[in-house]
Design an enzyme around this catalytic site. Sequence first.
Site, PDB file in Angstrom:
ATOM      1  N   ARG A  61       0.846  -1.217   0.000  1.00  0.00           N
ATOM      2  CA  ARG A  61       0.000   0.000   0.000  1.00  0.00           C
ATOM      3  C   ARG A  61       0.873   1.256   0.000  1.00  0.00           C
ATOM      4  O   ARG A  61       1.015   1.933  -1.010  1.00  0.00           O
ATOM      5  CB  ARG A  61      -0.945  -0.019   1.211  1.00  0.00           C
ATOM      6  CG  ARG A  61      -2.103   0.969   1.112  1.00  0.00           C
ATOM      7  CD  ARG A  61      -1.762   2.390   1.503  1.00  0.00           C
ATOM      8  NE  ARG A  61      -1.220   2.518   2.849  1.00  0.00           N
ATOM      9  CZ  ARG A  61      -0.691   3.643   3.310  1.00  0.00           C
ATOM     10  NH1 ARG A  61      -0.631   4.718   2.551  1.00  0.00           N
ATOM     11  NH2 ARG A  61      -0.184   3.701   4.529  1.00  0.00           N
ATOM     12  N   ASP A  62       1.519   1.561   1.100  1.00  0.00           N
ATOM     13  CA  ASP A  62       2.315   2.802   1.185  1.00  0.00           C
ATOM     14  C   ASP A  62       3.442   2.765   0.160  1.00  0.00           C
ATOM     15  O   ASP A  62       3.773   3.762  -0.478  1.00  0.00           O
ATOM     16  CB  ASP A  62       2.915   2.931   2.597  1.00  0.00           C
ATOM     17  CG  ASP A  62       3.236   4.363   2.973  1.00  0.00           C
ATOM     18  OD1 ASP A  62       3.361   5.199   2.065  1.00  0.00           O
ATOM     19  OD2 ASP A  62       3.377   4.661   4.172  1.00  0.00           O
ATOM     20  N   HIS A 113       5.677   4.514  12.557  1.00  0.00           N
ATOM     21  CA  HIS A 113       5.705   4.452  11.083  1.00  0.00           C
ATOM     22  C   HIS A 113       6.640   5.553  10.590  1.00  0.00           C
ATOM     23  O   HIS A 113       6.320   6.732  10.707  1.00  0.00           O
ATOM     24  CB  HIS A 113       4.262   4.654  10.599  1.00  0.00           C
ATOM     25  CG  HIS A 113       4.055   4.725   9.128  1.00  0.00           C
ATOM     26  ND1 HIS A 113       3.382   3.753   8.431  1.00  0.00           N
ATOM     27  CD2 HIS A 113       4.381   5.661   8.209  1.00  0.00           C
ATOM     28  CE1 HIS A 113       3.305   4.085   7.154  1.00  0.00           C
ATOM     29  NE2 HIS A 113       3.909   5.254   6.994  1.00  0.00           N
ATOM     30  N   HIS A 136       9.320   7.254   7.640  1.00  0.00           N
ATOM     31  CA  HIS A 136       9.825   7.365   6.269  1.00  0.00           C
ATOM     32  C   HIS A 136      11.294   7.780   6.332  1.00  0.00           C
ATOM     33  O   HIS A 136      11.768   8.295   7.345  1.00  0.00           O
ATOM     34  CB  HIS A 136       8.975   8.353   5.462  1.00  0.00           C
ATOM     35  CG  HIS A 136       7.660   7.774   5.048  1.00  0.00           C
ATOM     36  ND1 HIS A 136       7.396   7.384   3.764  1.00  0.00           N
ATOM     37  CD2 HIS A 136       6.549   7.484   5.762  1.00  0.00           C
ATOM     38  CE1 HIS A 136       6.167   6.879   3.700  1.00  0.00           C
ATOM     39  NE2 HIS A 136       5.620   6.930   4.898  1.00  0.00           N
ATOM     40  N   CYS A 148       3.889   9.491  -0.072  1.00  0.00           N
ATOM     41  CA  CYS A 148       2.475   9.838  -0.142  1.00  0.00           C
ATOM     42  C   CYS A 148       2.272  10.867  -1.247  1.00  0.00           C
ATOM     43  O   CYS A 148       2.963  11.878  -1.284  1.00  0.00           O
ATOM     44  CB  CYS A 148       2.021  10.392   1.209  1.00  0.00           C
ATOM     45  SG  CYS A 148       0.340  11.008   1.161  1.00  0.00           S
ATOM     46  N   ASN A 151       9.243   4.521   2.933  1.00  0.00           N
ATOM     47  CA  ASN A 151       9.399   4.086   4.328  1.00  0.00           C
ATOM     48  C   ASN A 151      10.811   3.555   4.544  1.00  0.00           C
ATOM     49  O   ASN A 151      11.507   3.220   3.590  1.00  0.00           O
ATOM     50  CB  ASN A 151       8.434   2.936   4.630  1.00  0.00           C
ATOM     51  CG  ASN A 151       6.990   3.366   4.591  1.00  0.00           C
ATOM     52  OD1 ASN A 151       6.367   3.382   3.537  1.00  0.00           O
ATOM     53  ND2 ASN A 151       6.451   3.723   5.738  1.00  0.00           N
TER      54      ASN A 151
HETATM   55  N1  COA Z   1     -13.464   5.087  -2.637  1.00  0.00           N
HETATM   56  C1  COA Z   1     -13.967   5.307  -3.873  1.00  0.00           C
HETATM   57  N2  COA Z   1     -14.759   6.346  -4.174  1.00  0.00           N
HETATM   58  C2  COA Z   1     -15.042   7.217  -3.183  1.00  0.00           C
HETATM   59  C3  COA Z   1     -14.534   7.049  -1.887  1.00  0.00           C
HETATM   60  C4  COA Z   1     -13.717   5.928  -1.623  1.00  0.00           C
HETATM   61  N3  COA Z   1     -13.202   5.687  -0.418  1.00  0.00           N
HETATM   62  N4  COA Z   1     -14.985   8.064  -1.126  1.00  0.00           N
HETATM   63  C5  COA Z   1     -15.757   8.837  -1.894  1.00  0.00           C
HETATM   64  N5  COA Z   1     -15.797   8.332  -3.151  1.00  0.00           N
HETATM   65  C6  COA Z   1     -16.544   8.850  -4.291  1.00  0.00           C
HETATM   66  C7  COA Z   1     -17.991   9.195  -3.936  1.00  0.00           C
HETATM   67  O1  COA Z   1     -18.813   8.067  -4.058  1.00  0.00           O
HETATM   68  C8  COA Z   1     -18.306  10.249  -4.979  1.00  0.00           C
HETATM   69  O2  COA Z   1     -18.547   9.607  -6.203  1.00  0.00           O
HETATM   70  P1  COA Z   1     -19.580  10.225  -7.293  1.00  0.00           P
HETATM   71  O3  COA Z   1     -18.961  11.516  -7.728  1.00  0.00           O
HETATM   72  O4  COA Z   1     -19.593   9.187  -8.362  1.00  0.00           O
HETATM   73  O5  COA Z   1     -20.849  10.397  -6.544  1.00  0.00           O
HETATM   74  C9  COA Z   1     -16.969  10.998  -5.110  1.00  0.00           C
HETATM   75  O6  COA Z   1     -15.966  10.092  -4.658  1.00  0.00           O
HETATM   76  C10 COA Z   1     -16.911  12.271  -4.293  1.00  0.00           C
HETATM   77  O7  COA Z   1     -17.199  11.964  -2.922  1.00  0.00           O
HETATM   78  P2  COA Z   1     -16.629  12.850  -1.716  1.00  0.00           P
HETATM   79  O8  COA Z   1     -17.047  12.229  -0.435  1.00  0.00           O
HETATM   80  O9  COA Z   1     -16.990  14.288  -1.979  1.00  0.00           O
HETATM   81  O10 COA Z   1     -15.061  12.629  -1.858  1.00  0.00           O
HETATM   82  P3  COA Z   1     -13.920  13.678  -2.166  1.00  0.00           P
HETATM   83  O11 COA Z   1     -13.926  14.032  -3.604  1.00  0.00           O
HETATM   84  O12 COA Z   1     -13.999  14.784  -1.179  1.00  0.00           O
HETATM   85  O13 COA Z   1     -12.613  12.775  -1.898  1.00  0.00           O
HETATM   86  C11 COA Z   1     -11.471  11.035  -0.704  1.00  0.00           C
HETATM   87  C12 COA Z   1     -12.372  12.261  -0.613  1.00  0.00           C
HETATM   88  C13 COA Z   1     -11.039  10.691   0.704  1.00  0.00           C
HETATM   89  C14 COA Z   1     -12.241   9.900  -1.323  1.00  0.00           C
HETATM   90  C15 COA Z   1     -10.237  11.365  -1.598  1.00  0.00           C
HETATM   91  O14 COA Z   1      -9.671  12.574  -1.166  1.00  0.00           O
HETATM   92  C16 COA Z   1      -9.173  10.267  -1.583  1.00  0.00           C
HETATM   93  O15 COA Z   1      -9.381   9.181  -2.095  1.00  0.00           O
HETATM   94  N6  COA Z   1      -8.004  10.541  -1.039  1.00  0.00           N
HETATM   95  C17 COA Z   1      -6.900   9.589  -1.081  1.00  0.00           C
HETATM   96  C18 COA Z   1      -6.090   9.660   0.164  1.00  0.00           C
HETATM   97  C19 COA Z   1      -4.917   8.717   0.097  1.00  0.00           C
HETATM   98  O16 COA Z   1      -4.985   7.603  -0.380  1.00  0.00           O
HETATM   99  N7  COA Z   1      -3.778   9.183   0.590  1.00  0.00           N
HETATM  100  C20 COA Z   1      -2.592   8.379   0.695  1.00  0.00           C
HETATM  101  C21 COA Z   1      -2.620   7.493   1.879  1.00  0.00           C
HETATM  102  S1  COA Z   1      -2.584   8.332   3.428  1.00  0.00           S
HETATM  103 ZN    ZN Z   2       3.598   6.337   5.209  1.00  0.00          ZN
END
Ligand code: COA
Ligand code: ZN
Length: 297
Positions: free
Chosen positions: A15-16, A207, A209, A240, A249
């Site tokens: 994942r990371d 954790h 890096h 990230c 990491n």
């Molecule tokens: N998986 C897939 N789709 C997701 C989701 C998830 N966990 N959470 C929300 N969505 C979808 C919603 O269903 C919606 O879809 P639609 O437009 O088809 O209706 C859309 O995303 C927007 O939803 P919203 O709640 O407003 O999400 P957002 O656009 O504010 O995004 C996250 C929020 C958290 C989903 C997004 O910022 C994200 O995936 N971040 C990744 C963080 C990450 O992996 N960081 C590295 C590790 S720490």
């Molecule tokens: Zn990390």
Amino acid sequence: MNLPKKVEIIEVGPRDGLQNEANFIPTEKKIELIHTLSQTGIKRIEATSFVHPVHVPQMKDAKEVLEGVQRKEDIQYIALIPNEKGYERARQSHIDAVALVVGASDSFNQKNVRMSRRESMDRLNQVIEQAKGEGVFVRYDIATSFWCPYEGEVDPSVVLEMVNQVEALQVNEIVICDTIGRANPKQVYDLFSKVMDQSPRAQITAHFHDTYGLAQANVIAALQAGVTAFDSSIGGLGGCPFAPGAAGNGSTEDLVMMLHEMGIETGINLEKLMECVELIRPLTERPLTGHLHKVKK
Ligand code: COA
Ligand code: ZN
């Protein structure tokens, strides 16, 4: 030196480690990596994340990865989730454990999951209740616990307060993360000592890096503070997408080697672990940052 007999290592490479790779890594390669990791003696593997596929395209095959892995009874498979939707998707994939993530720094949290820290914490409270009711193990990652790429140094009292609040929710594990790899051993020792004093019954994991080459030094500092569980990533992959400049990491193989040399058990077979390093080497365009694979025998 004050050292434990045994340390637990949680492998977060799939994942990371992989989430920041620019080129999409074929699903079957991810499955093969997780399978090979599960033969090393590692008992807990962060296999994927259920996040938005547009924000982190590398993780778009989370469901397929978990479907493809031949799960072993004695291995805990973990998926990172940012919100309720992530939990729902993880649940459908019959995940053993979820890693919820909230940044101690509000700016990082906004960039990472597009919510304030408060909103993330409030929304995840309900996810925790549901997960506990459904027998899903909950780890709670406090990202940017030392430094934030946008705000600079993080006030330790913010992290201590978060640990307090999260502990009260009776999660299974709290992970204190140096997301950008900027912490130094003194900072690490000071914060973990305070956390361990304040929350002696909590299961605390570190954790780190390796952006500045301090990941293993920070492990030693955390060990001195009483921490006995560490996340690490095979080959030292990682970073990230929402933490500019962050490197991977600390590498699992370097960590295992160092601990074994110091007489600390990990239950991990280093030779088998090196097979995993060879597996990922052709999958990444970046040079691996771990040291062990460069040592000539
Ligand atoms: N998986 C897939 N789709 C997701 C989701 C998830 N966990 N959470 C929300 N969505 C979808 C919603 O269903 C919606 O879809 P639609 O437009 O088809 O209706 C859309 O995303 C927007 O939803 P919203 O709640 O407003 O999400 P957002 O656009 O504010 O995004 C996250 C929020 C958290 C989903 C997004 O910022 C994200 O995936 N971040 C990744 C963080 C990450 O992996 N960081 C590295 C590790 S720490
Ligand atoms: Zn990390």
